[in-house]
Design a protein around this motif. Structure first.
Motif, PDB file in Angstrom:
ATOM      1  N   ARG A 266       0.835  -1.204   0.000  1.00  0.00           N
ATOM      2  CA  ARG A 266       0.000   0.000   0.000  1.00  0.00           C
ATOM      3  C   ARG A 266       0.873   1.259   0.000  1.00  0.00           C
ATOM      4  NH1 ARG A 266      -2.550  -0.896   4.366  1.00  0.00           N
ATOM      5  NH2 ARG A 266      -4.351  -1.925   3.419  1.00  0.00           N
ATOM      6  N   ALA A 267       1.883   1.283   0.854  1.00  0.00           N
ATOM      7  CA  ALA A 267       2.775   2.442   0.909  1.00  0.00           C
ATOM      8  C   ALA A 267       3.552   2.601  -0.389  1.00  0.00           C
ATOM      9  CB  ALA A 267       3.729   2.312   2.096  1.00  0.00           C
ATOM     10  N   LEU A 268       4.013   1.501  -0.951  1.00  0.00           N
ATOM     11  CA  LEU A 268       4.776   1.542  -2.198  1.00  0.00           C
ATOM     12  C   LEU A 268       3.954   2.161  -3.320  1.00  0.00           C
ATOM     13  CD1 LEU A 268       7.368   0.466  -3.773  1.00  0.00           C
ATOM     14  CD2 LEU A 268       5.914  -1.475  -4.392  1.00  0.00           C
ATOM     15  N   LEU A 269       2.711   1.708  -3.465  1.00  0.00           N
ATOM     16  CA  LEU A 269       1.877   2.160  -4.576  1.00  0.00           C
ATOM     17  C   LEU A 269       1.372   3.581  -4.397  1.00  0.00           C
ATOM     18  CD1 LEU A 269      -0.309  -1.015  -5.227  1.00  0.00           C
ATOM     19  CD2 LEU A 269       1.934  -0.439  -6.159  1.00  0.00           C
ATOM     20  N   ASN A 270       1.079   3.967  -3.150  1.00  0.00           N
ATOM     21  CA  ASN A 270       0.466   5.268  -2.892  1.00  0.00           C
ATOM     22  C   ASN A 270       1.467   6.384  -2.640  1.00  0.00           C
ATOM     23  OD1 ASN A 270      -2.607   5.240  -2.740  1.00  0.00           O
ATOM     24  ND2 ASN A 270      -2.115   3.406  -1.557  1.00  0.00           N
ATOM     25  N   ARG A 271       2.592   6.056  -1.992  1.00  0.00           N
ATOM     26  CA  ARG A 271       3.484   7.106  -1.500  1.00  0.00           C
ATOM     27  C   ARG A 271       4.884   7.100  -2.117  1.00  0.00           C
ATOM     28  NH1 ARG A 271       1.160   9.673   2.747  1.00  0.00           N
ATOM     29  NH2 ARG A 271      -0.495   8.589   3.893  1.00  0.00           N
ATOM     30  N   ASP A 272       5.297   5.977  -2.673  1.00  0.00           N
ATOM     31  CA  ASP A 272       6.685   5.855  -3.113  1.00  0.00           C
ATOM     32  C   ASP A 272       6.838   5.681  -4.619  1.00  0.00           C
ATOM     33  OD1 ASP A 272       7.375   5.911  -0.399  1.00  0.00           O
ATOM     34  OD2 ASP A 272       7.211   3.730  -0.221  1.00  0.00           O
ATOM     35  N   SER A 273       5.767   5.752  -5.357  1.00  0.00           N
ATOM     36  CA  SER A 273       5.809   5.458  -6.792  1.00  0.00           C
ATOM     37  C   SER A 273       5.619   6.738  -7.608  1.00  0.00           C
ATOM     38  CB  SER A 273       4.744   4.410  -7.121  1.00  0.00           C
ATOM     39  OG  SER A 273       5.007   3.194  -6.449  1.00  0.00           O
ATOM     40  N   GLY A 274       5.084   6.621  -8.811  1.00  0.00           N
ATOM     41  CA  GLY A 274       4.802   7.783  -9.641  1.00  0.00           C
ATOM     42  C   GLY A 274       6.050   8.573 -10.002  1.00  0.00           C
ATOM     43  N   LEU A 275       5.889   9.881 -10.116  1.00  0.00           N
ATOM     44  CA  LEU A 275       7.010  10.752 -10.474  1.00  0.00           C
ATOM     45  C   LEU A 275       8.157  10.625  -9.484  1.00  0.00           C
ATOM     46  CD1 LEU A 275       5.073  14.000 -11.500  1.00  0.00           C
ATOM     47  CD2 LEU A 275       6.128  12.325 -13.023  1.00  0.00           C
ATOM     48  N   LEU A 276       7.803  10.525  -8.194  1.00  0.00           N
ATOM     49  CA  LEU A 276       8.831  10.383  -7.162  1.00  0.00           C
ATOM     50  C   LEU A 276       9.610   9.088  -7.341  1.00  0.00           C
ATOM     51  CD1 LEU A 276      10.210  11.192  -4.487  1.00  0.00           C
ATOM     52  CD2 LEU A 276       8.312  10.047  -3.302  1.00  0.00           C
ATOM     53  N   GLY A 277       8.897   7.988  -7.519  1.00  0.00           N
ATOM     54  CA  GLY A 277       9.552   6.692  -7.619  1.00  0.00           C
ATOM     55  C   GLY A 277      10.437   6.565  -8.847  1.00  0.00           C
ATOM     56  N   ILE A 278       9.941   7.065  -9.984  1.00  0.00           N
ATOM     57  CA  ILE A 278      10.723   6.955 -11.215  1.00  0.00           C
ATOM     58  C   ILE A 278      11.953   7.852 -11.172  1.00  0.00           C
ATOM     59  CG2 ILE A 278      10.702   7.300 -13.717  1.00  0.00           C
ATOM     60  CD1 ILE A 278       7.597   6.844 -13.515  1.00  0.00           C
ATOM     61  N   GLY A 280      13.388   9.261  -8.508  1.00  0.00           N
ATOM     62  CA  GLY A 280      14.240   9.167  -7.337  1.00  0.00           C
ATOM     63  C   GLY A 280      14.583  10.519  -6.746  1.00  0.00           C
ATOM     64  N   LEU A 281      13.798  11.537  -7.141  1.00  0.00           N
ATOM     65  CA  LEU A 281      14.134  12.905  -6.757  1.00  0.00           C
ATOM     66  C   LEU A 281      12.985  13.630  -6.069  1.00  0.00           C
ATOM     67  CD1 LEU A 281      16.195  15.272  -6.979  1.00  0.00           C
ATOM     68  CD2 LEU A 281      15.138  15.819  -9.190  1.00  0.00           C
ATOM     69  N   SER A 282      11.810  13.687  -6.723  1.00  0.00           N
ATOM     70  CA  SER A 282      10.720  14.511  -6.213  1.00  0.00           C
ATOM     71  C   SER A 282       9.416  14.119  -6.889  1.00  0.00           C
ATOM     72  CB  SER A 282      11.005  15.995  -6.493  1.00  0.00           C
ATOM     73  OG  SER A 282       9.909  16.806  -6.096  1.00  0.00           O
ATOM     74  N   ASN A 283       8.305  14.445  -6.223  1.00  0.00           N
ATOM     75  CA  ASN A 283       6.987  14.315  -6.841  1.00  0.00           C
ATOM     76  C   ASN A 283       6.492  15.644  -7.398  1.00  0.00           C
ATOM     77  OD1 ASN A 283       6.684  15.310  -4.129  1.00  0.00           O
ATOM     78  ND2 ASN A 283       4.485  14.966  -4.306  1.00  0.00           N
ATOM     79  N   ASP A 284       7.291  16.700  -7.269  1.00  0.00           N
ATOM     80  CA  ASP A 284       6.906  18.043  -7.703  1.00  0.00           C
ATOM     81  C   ASP A 284       7.331  18.248  -9.151  1.00  0.00           C
ATOM     82  OD1 ASP A 284       6.855  20.884  -8.202  1.00  0.00           O
ATOM     83  OD2 ASP A 284       6.799  21.202  -6.044  1.00  0.00           O
ATOM     84  N   CYS A 285       6.343  18.451 -10.022  1.00  0.00           N
ATOM     85  CA  CYS A 285       6.631  18.599 -11.452  1.00  0.00           C
ATOM     86  C   CYS A 285       7.561  19.785 -11.714  1.00  0.00           C
ATOM     87  CB  CYS A 285       5.316  18.771 -12.209  1.00  0.00           C
ATOM     88  SG  CYS A 285       5.482  18.803 -14.004  1.00  0.00           S
ATOM     89  N   ARG A 286       7.415  20.856 -10.958  1.00  0.00           N
ATOM     90  CA  ARG A 286       8.266  22.028 -11.160  1.00  0.00           C
ATOM     91  C   ARG A 286       9.724  21.692 -10.903  1.00  0.00           C
ATOM     92  NH1 ARG A 286       4.522  25.344  -7.071  1.00  0.00           N
ATOM     93  NH2 ARG A 286       4.835  23.309  -6.072  1.00  0.00           N
ATOM     94  N   GLU A 287       9.967  20.967  -9.819  1.00  0.00           N
ATOM     95  CA  GLU A 287      11.340  20.587  -9.501  1.00  0.00           C
ATOM     96  C   GLU A 287      11.898  19.623 -10.533  1.00  0.00           C
ATOM     97  OE1 GLU A 287      13.889  18.557  -5.838  1.00  0.00           O
ATOM     98  OE2 GLU A 287      11.867  19.345  -5.468  1.00  0.00           O
ATOM     99  N   LEU A 288      11.046  18.714 -11.008  1.00  0.00           N
ATOM    100  CA  LEU A 288      11.507  17.754 -12.011  1.00  0.00           C
ATOM    101  C   LEU A 288      11.841  18.446 -13.329  1.00  0.00           C
ATOM    102  CD1 LEU A 288       9.079  14.753 -11.397  1.00  0.00           C
ATOM    103  CD2 LEU A 288      11.447  15.018 -10.632  1.00  0.00           C
TER     104      LEU A 288
END
Length: 402
Positions: A266-278, A280-288
């Motif tokens: 549950r934590a992996l799919l909800n909190r550690d994946s997506g933009l952040l997971g791919i 390895g830096l951030s979930n913030d599109c601006r920072e990416l």
């Protein structure tokens, strides 16, 4: 002349809490603010009231409750005239299951139902409930209204909302596609009809709500015909920290071969994946985007996957609509990321989309309008206003009791 009135709107996201006092008739906001990066190392609150602005750094790890305490305990008491104008509190609630096809006044039964649906939106319903309980304590004299993201999508036909699982799982447990971001889709579809000077009932649009949570909806004649989020907000697009579409066999492999427990998955799919997971830096599109511009390969890859998956969904939603009158970008990323819009439309060149780069660059910070070239299918940027939708529904329900 009608006295000034306002609805306090609370909009709890997975890592944010927006709040505003909204005039339900005009959408004007005397007070507005947001708590951001909640639960992270640098949570903060920023707000504006008339011409005054303020910022507050919260303690590391502080979450939604800290923002509510600040709003109720400090901000609103400092504005007694504004507080006196309040007629209701409106709450954005992500998941209402099949229980709610429209907004409702909150009572004990409604709260219990929202709690029952919490497992289907674990990043959203619990903070939404925090907001309801805090507001009921602070504003016991005011009606509280719940506005559900899922309500807009109750118009989905069975062939769109059912999964190819044994039918008994739907019949007995209501496992199906529900969809989210309904308030946003209501607003941008109404606004698209106004911009195009066409009745909403005659308009077909594909709307993309892109933020830390992201989804797409096929809106046919003003009603939802299909949408990318499913039983929970996990399905569909790549998001800030959520994986989006995934081979279900991955979950079996994680559990059986790699020893993951349910809580870890549950934590992996909800909190550690997506933009952040791919990235390895951030979930913030601006920072990416900044990092990708400086050569960070993970950031660029995350953004490319995000846009590719988005474009595939847009193309797929020509199927339920057949005729697409406009493609709409909204949400924090959709309204502000010229890069994401440009890359998504580049993937859609096979459907005839052609970007007007100058127009695209102009569409930031609340700007509204077309971003496609002459002869291209139409793509629009429309800033969403979920808060106004929530305020309108709250005022309507309060008035119905009088």
């Amino acid at each position: 002349m009608q006295a000034a009135r306002g609805v306090l709107v609370l909009n709890a996201g997975s890592s944010s809490l927006k709040f505003a006092v909204v005039d339900p008739d005009t959408g004007a906001q005397r007070l507005s603010g947001i708590g951001e990066s909640l639960g992270d190392s640098d949570p903060r609150v920023s707000w504006r009231c008339d011409d005054e602005t303020g910022h507050l750094a919260l303690d590391p790890g502080a979450a939604h409750a800290a923002v509510l305490d600040y709003l109720v305990g400090e901000l609103l008491p400092a504005q007694p005239a504004l507080r006196a104008q309040l007629i209701a509190v409106g709450h954005r609630i992500v998941h209402g299951g099949e229980h709610f096809a429209q907004s409702v006044l909150i009572d004990g039964d409604v709260i219990a139902t929202i709690e029952d649906c919490a497992a289907l939106a674990p990043l959203h319903n619990p903070p939404g409930l925090l907001g309801i309980r805090a507001a009921r304590r602070a504003f016991a004299q005011l009606d509280q209204v719940a506005v559900f993201d899922t309500a807009f999508h109750q118009s989905l036909p069975p062939h769109a909302y059912l999964y190819a699982l044994p039918y008994r799982l739907y019949r007995e447990h209501r496992i199906r596609r529900y969809g989210m971001h309904g308030s946003s889709y209501r607003f941008v579809s109404e606004r698209a009809a106004a911009l195009l000077q066409r009745p909403l009932s005659a308009l077909n649009i594909i709307a993309t709500h892109l933020g830390n949570g992201a989804s797409v909806a096929a809106i046919k004649s003003g009603t939802s015909a299909d949408t990318s989020m499913g039983l929970t907000p996990l399905e569909g697009l790549v998001m800030g920290t959520r994986c989006g579409d995934l081979d279900a066999g991955v979950l079996i492999h994680l559990a059986e071969s790699l020893g993951y427990a349910v809580a870890e998955i549950r934590a992996l799919l909800n909190r550690d994946s997506g933009l952040l997971g791919i990235s390895g830096l951030s979930n913030d599109c601006r920072e990416l985007e900044r990092a990708a511009g400086n050569g960070h390969r993970g950031a660029r890859l995350a953004l490319e996957i995000f846009c590719y998956r988005l474009a595939k969904y847009i193309a797929a939603y020509t199927v339920p609509l057949q005729r697409v009158d406009a493609l709409v970008f909204t949400g924090g990323i959709g309204e502000n990321s010229t890069w994401v819009r440009a890359q998504t439309l580049e993937w859609l060149r096979g459907l005839g989309y052609r970007l007007d780069s100058a127009r695209n660059r102009q569409m930031r910070a609340g700007a509204e309008g077309a971003i496609t070239a002459a002869g291209s299918p139409l793509a629009l940027v429309i800033p969403t206003n979920e808060e106004w939708v929530i305020a309108r529904d709250a005022a309507r329900l309060v008035a119905a009791q009088e």
